[in-house]
Design a protein around this motif. Structure first.
Motif, PDB file in Angstrom:
ATOM      1  N   ALA A 195       0.833  -1.194   0.000  1.00  0.00           N
ATOM      2  CA  ALA A 195       0.000   0.000   0.000  1.00  0.00           C
ATOM      3  C   ALA A 195       0.869   1.247   0.000  1.00  0.00           C
ATOM      4  CB  ALA A 195      -0.921   0.019   1.217  1.00  0.00           C
ATOM      5  N   ARG A 196       0.338   2.303  -0.541  1.00  0.00           N
ATOM      6  CA  ARG A 196       1.000   3.606  -0.491  1.00  0.00           C
ATOM      7  C   ARG A 196       0.726   4.224   0.867  1.00  0.00           C
ATOM      8  NH1 ARG A 196      -1.503   8.345  -2.065  1.00  0.00           N
ATOM      9  NH2 ARG A 196      -0.128  10.143  -2.340  1.00  0.00           N
ATOM     10  N   VAL A 197       1.770   4.640   1.562  1.00  0.00           N
ATOM     11  CA  VAL A 197       1.621   5.178   2.913  1.00  0.00           C
ATOM     12  C   VAL A 197       2.486   6.422   3.084  1.00  0.00           C
ATOM     13  CG1 VAL A 197       1.125   2.914   3.936  1.00  0.00           C
ATOM     14  CG2 VAL A 197       3.485   3.736   3.837  1.00  0.00           C
ATOM     15  N   MET A 198       2.202   7.162   4.146  1.00  0.00           N
ATOM     16  CA  MET A 198       3.037   8.283   4.553  1.00  0.00           C
ATOM     17  C   MET A 198       3.828   7.848   5.789  1.00  0.00           C
ATOM     18  SD  MET A 198       2.278  10.500   2.283  1.00  0.00           S
ATOM     19  CE  MET A 198       0.958  10.687   1.069  1.00  0.00           C
ATOM     20  N   ARG A 199       5.155   8.054   5.758  1.00  0.00           N
ATOM     21  CA  ARG A 199       6.013   7.640   6.867  1.00  0.00           C
ATOM     22  C   ARG A 199       6.774   8.840   7.421  1.00  0.00           C
ATOM     23  NH1 ARG A 199       8.919   1.941   5.123  1.00  0.00           N
ATOM     24  NH2 ARG A 199       7.213   0.583   5.741  1.00  0.00           N
ATOM     25  N   THR A 200       7.151   8.708   8.676  1.00  0.00           N
ATOM     26  CA  THR A 200       7.939   9.755   9.313  1.00  0.00           C
ATOM     27  C   THR A 200       9.394   9.327   9.405  1.00  0.00           C
ATOM     28  OG1 THR A 200       6.042  10.449  10.625  1.00  0.00           O
ATOM     29  CG2 THR A 200       8.194  11.187  11.371  1.00  0.00           C
ATOM     30  N   GLU A 201      10.264  10.162   8.869  1.00  0.00           N
ATOM     31  CA  GLU A 201      11.704   9.932   8.965  1.00  0.00           C
ATOM     32  C   GLU A 201      12.299  10.935   9.955  1.00  0.00           C
ATOM     33  OE1 GLU A 201      12.728   8.400   4.429  1.00  0.00           O
ATOM     34  OE2 GLU A 201      13.441  10.344   5.123  1.00  0.00           O
ATOM     35  N   ARG A 202      13.370  10.529  10.609  1.00  0.00           N
ATOM     36  CA  ARG A 202      14.088  11.422  11.518  1.00  0.00           C
ATOM     37  C   ARG A 202      15.243  12.048  10.747  1.00  0.00           C
ATOM     38  NH1 ARG A 202      12.392  13.798  15.869  1.00  0.00           N
ATOM     39  NH2 ARG A 202      11.338  11.854  16.383  1.00  0.00           N
ATOM     40  N   ARG A 203      15.210  13.386  10.609  1.00  0.00           N
ATOM     41  CA  ARG A 203      16.268  14.081   9.882  1.00  0.00           C
ATOM     42  C   ARG A 203      17.038  15.009  10.831  1.00  0.00           C
ATOM     43  NH1 ARG A 203      14.097  15.421   3.756  1.00  0.00           N
ATOM     44  NH2 ARG A 203      13.464  13.283   3.263  1.00  0.00           N
ATOM     45  N   GLN A 204      18.202  15.431  10.374  1.00  0.00           N
ATOM     46  CA  GLN A 204      19.064  16.273  11.202  1.00  0.00           C
ATOM     47  C   GLN A 204      19.361  17.588  10.496  1.00  0.00           C
ATOM     48  OE1 GLN A 204      22.867  14.522  12.182  1.00  0.00           O
ATOM     49  NE2 GLN A 204      22.934  15.592  14.139  1.00  0.00           N
ATOM     50  N   SER A 205      19.226  18.678  11.254  1.00  0.00           N
ATOM     51  CA  SER A 205      19.499  20.014  10.719  1.00  0.00           C
ATOM     52  C   SER A 205      20.990  20.186  10.463  1.00  0.00           C
ATOM     53  CB  SER A 205      19.013  21.081  11.699  1.00  0.00           C
ATOM     54  OG  SER A 205      19.435  22.370  11.268  1.00  0.00           O
ATOM     55  N   ARG A 206      21.335  20.733   9.291  1.00  0.00           N
ATOM     56  CA  ARG A 206      22.742  20.946   8.952  1.00  0.00           C
ATOM     57  C   ARG A 206      23.358  22.071   9.798  1.00  0.00           C
ATOM     58  NH1 ARG A 206      22.573  20.785   2.302  1.00  0.00           N
ATOM     59  NH2 ARG A 206      21.963  18.606   2.099  1.00  0.00           N
ATOM     60  N   THR A 207      22.521  23.009  10.194  1.00  0.00           N
ATOM     61  CA  THR A 207      23.059  24.158  10.933  1.00  0.00           C
ATOM     62  C   THR A 207      23.162  23.899  12.433  1.00  0.00           C
ATOM     63  OG1 THR A 207      20.811  25.073  11.023  1.00  0.00           O
ATOM     64  CG2 THR A 207      22.246  25.819   9.236  1.00  0.00           C
ATOM     65  N   SER A 208      22.071  23.396  13.030  1.00  0.00           N
ATOM     66  CA  SER A 208      22.066  23.225  14.485  1.00  0.00           C
ATOM     67  C   SER A 208      22.401  21.807  14.936  1.00  0.00           C
ATOM     68  CB  SER A 208      20.694  23.613  15.055  1.00  0.00           C
ATOM     69  OG  SER A 208      19.704  22.698  14.590  1.00  0.00           O
ATOM     70  N   GLY A 209      22.241  20.840  14.030  1.00  0.00           N
ATOM     71  CA  GLY A 209      22.483  19.456  14.399  1.00  0.00           C
ATOM     72  C   GLY A 209      21.305  18.801  15.101  1.00  0.00           C
ATOM     73  N   ALA A 210      20.249  19.578  15.359  1.00  0.00           N
ATOM     74  CA  ALA A 210      19.050  19.029  16.019  1.00  0.00           C
ATOM     75  C   ALA A 210      18.277  18.139  15.055  1.00  0.00           C
ATOM     76  CB  ALA A 210      18.164  20.165  16.505  1.00  0.00           C
ATOM     77  N   THR A 211      17.616  17.123  15.602  1.00  0.00           N
ATOM     78  CA  THR A 211      16.806  16.228  14.773  1.00  0.00           C
ATOM     79  C   THR A 211      15.361  16.686  14.757  1.00  0.00           C
ATOM     80  OG1 THR A 211      16.389  14.755  16.643  1.00  0.00           O
ATOM     81  CG2 THR A 211      18.301  14.258  15.250  1.00  0.00           C
ATOM     82  N   ILE A 248       7.966  13.957   7.040  1.00  0.00           N
ATOM     83  CA  ILE A 248       7.043  12.983   6.445  1.00  0.00           C
ATOM     84  C   ILE A 248       7.378  12.776   4.970  1.00  0.00           C
ATOM     85  CG2 ILE A 248       4.630  12.518   5.859  1.00  0.00           C
ATOM     86  CD1 ILE A 248       3.837  13.955   8.409  1.00  0.00           C
ATOM     87  N   VAL A 249       7.454  11.512   4.557  1.00  0.00           N
ATOM     88  CA  VAL A 249       7.746  11.158   3.164  1.00  0.00           C
ATOM     89  C   VAL A 249       6.721  10.133   2.683  1.00  0.00           C
ATOM     90  CG1 VAL A 249      10.221  11.592   3.383  1.00  0.00           C
ATOM     91  CG2 VAL A 249       9.318   9.306   3.867  1.00  0.00           C
ATOM     92  N   GLU A 250       6.549  10.095   1.376  1.00  0.00           N
ATOM     93  CA  GLU A 250       5.662   9.092   0.773  1.00  0.00           C
ATOM     94  C   GLU A 250       6.449   7.814   0.559  1.00  0.00           C
ATOM     95  OE1 GLU A 250       3.276   8.465  -3.405  1.00  0.00           O
ATOM     96  OE2 GLU A 250       3.398  10.496  -2.575  1.00  0.00           O
ATOM     97  N   SER A 251       5.819   6.683   0.866  1.00  0.00           N
ATOM     98  CA  SER A 251       6.505   5.398   0.763  1.00  0.00           C
ATOM     99  C   SER A 251       5.481   4.303   0.477  1.00  0.00           C
ATOM    100  CB  SER A 251       7.253   5.115   2.070  1.00  0.00           C
ATOM    101  OG  SER A 251       7.957   3.892   1.985  1.00  0.00           O
TER     102      SER A 251
END
Length: 199
Positions: free
Chosen positions: A116-132, A136-139
Motif C-alpha cells: 500500500a502507499r503510505v506516509m512515513r515519518t523519517e528522523r532528519r538532522q538540521s545541517r546548521t544546528s544538528g538538532a533532529t 514525512i515522506v511518501e513510501s
C-alpha cells in the motif's frame, strides 16, 4: 475442394444475438486532500494540533479501527479469514456464497497483507544546528487489508476493501459474477464479458 474457414467466419454466419455487459464494477472512495505529503502535514498540524507533524500519533487511530473490525466479527458471528499468499479470493467467496441462506448480509471478512502507499515519518538532522526533527515522506509498505464480502438483495454479491492506514482508506465494491443455480461460479477476467446466442 473445400475452402478452410476460420472460427470467426463460422460464428459470423451463425450468431443471432450478441450482448456486451459489464461483469464487475469497482468504486474507489478516498479523501483527495490526504493523498499528498503536504496535505498530510496540514492535517496533522491543523486538524490534529501537532506542533511537529509526525505520523506516529496516528497509530492509535489505526489500532482502534482494527479493533472495531475484530469486535464486529465477534459480535456478529462472522468468520475472519486470513488469505494465504496467492490464494484466489473469488474461490473462497464462492464457497461462502453456496452456504449462504439469507437474502442479504455479510458472508465473511477477509484479511490479506498487500502493498500500500503510505506516509512515513523519517528522523532528519538540521545541517546548521544538528538538532533532529520529524519529516514525512511518501513510501510503500506491506499492510493488512480487510475485505468485507457481502450480499445485497438488489445489487448482488460485492465487497468493501479497507486499508487502515492514513491516506489509503480504500473502499471497493466488486460485482461477483452470477451463475445459474447448481452451477459453479467461475472467475471472469476483464472488464467486459461477451455473450452470444448461436442459431
Amino acid at each position: 475442394m473445400s475452402v478452410a474457414r476460420s472460427v470467426a467466419d463460422v460464428l459470423r454466419d451463425h450468431v443471432e444475438l450478441e450482448i456486451e455487459a459489464i461483469d464487475r464494477m469497482y468504486l474507489n472512495v478516498y479523501v483527495p486532500h490526504l493523498q499528498t505529503v503536504g496535505a498530510t502535514v496540514g492535517y496533522l498540524r491543523q486538524h490534529r494540533g501537532q506542533r511537529f507533524a509526525s505520523t506516529t500519533a496516528l497509530a492509535p487511530m489505526t489500532e482502534a479501527f482494527i479493533r472495531n473490525i475484530e469486535q464486529f466479527v465477534q459480535h456478529e458471528g462472522v468468520e475472519l479469514v486470513s488469505f494465504a499468499k496467492r490464494q484466489r479470493k473469488d474461490e473462497v467467496t464462492q464457497q461462502y456464497l453456496r452456504r449462504f441462506k439469507a437474502t442479504e448480509g455479510v458472508l465473511y471478512v477477509g484479511k490479506a497483507q498487500e502493498k500500500a502507499r503510505v506516509m512515513r515519518t523519517e528522523r532528519r538532522q538540521s545541517r546548521t544546528s544538528g538538532a533532529t526533527y520529524p519529516w514525512i515522506v511518501e513510501s510503500t509498505a506491506m499492510v493488512n487489508h480487510y475485505y468485507f464480502y457481502c450480499v445485497d438483495q438488489d445489487f448482488g454479491p460485492f465487497f468493501l476493501k479497507f486499508c487502515p492506514t492514513l491516506c489509503q482508506a480504500l473502499h471497493q465494491r466488486q460485482r461477483v459474477p452470477q451463475a445459474p443455480a447448481g452451477q459453479a461460479r467461475g472467475r471472469l477476467r476483464g472488464a467486459r464479458q461477451r455473450h452470444q446466442v448461436l442459431r
